[in-house]
Design a protein around this motif. Structure first.
Motif: not given
Length: 193
Positions: A134, A144, A146, A148
């Motif tokens: 992050e 922006n 995900p 995952r």
């Protein structure tokens, strides 16, 4: 009255499961695992109660080991790029140094027997990695999307790199190999500006 579980049996069974799953896949019998561990099938079921519980605990154990290996000695004062490089080098070192564990973990990652609770426990074992990613992607081209999805892209690059390093080892360590550096540079450019 339940019997006390012997921690040495648990470790022997987990180790034997890695060895046998690496060779025979997830269809390996519990009898084969128990024999490899040098214990009876009864001891296996006294320790794990079912094959499903064994593979779930193996999955969490391997993810936790990988998490410890990759984040151990993380330089807290370093910037995100240097921290990510540290994690990358340790990941490559762990995966190329224990290819059978990596192979088993890849099988367990897609196994239907792995429960949501085990996946959550594995996620917790790797939570530091998510926090680092992050920080690395803040302001970058993947800020922006995900997390995952980002993890899948990074895992694909890592898998291709590690596979090549295992298939065609260089003269030095895997982490010093130019292929490892090139893959890390590609990851960094994908994450950060």
């Amino acid at each position: 009255m339940s019997r006390r579980r012997n921690p040495a049996h648990r470790e022997a069974l987990l180790s034997a499961a890695v060895e046998m799953i690496a060779v025979q896949g997830l269809t390996v019998s519990t009898a084969t695992i128990a024999k490899q561990a040098g214990v009876s099938a009864g001891t296996l079921f006294n320790t794990f109660e079912s094959k499903s519980l064994l593979v779930n605990q193996l999955y969490v154990s391997l993810k936790a080991e990988m998490g410890r290996a990759t984040s151990g000695g993380l330089p807290a004062e370093a910037g995100p790029r240097d921290q990510l490089r540290h994690v990358w080098d340790r990941w490559v070192g762990w995966a190329t140094g224990t290819p059978e564990k990596r192979r088993v973990l890849a099988q367990l990652d897609v196994a239907e027997d792995i429960t949501a609770e085990s996946r959550d426990a594995a996620h917790q074992a790797l939570s530091g990695m998510g926090e680092l990613l992050e920080r690395c992607r803040a302001g970058g081209p993947m800020q922006n999307v995900p997390l995952r999805f980002v993890l899948r892209i990074l895992s694909s690059i890592a898998d291709a790199t590690i596979d090549d390093l295992i298939d065609r080892p260089g003269p030095g360590s895997a982490t010093d190999d130019p292929r490892s550096s090139a893959a890390f540079d590609a990851i960094w450019r994908a994450l950060a500006r």
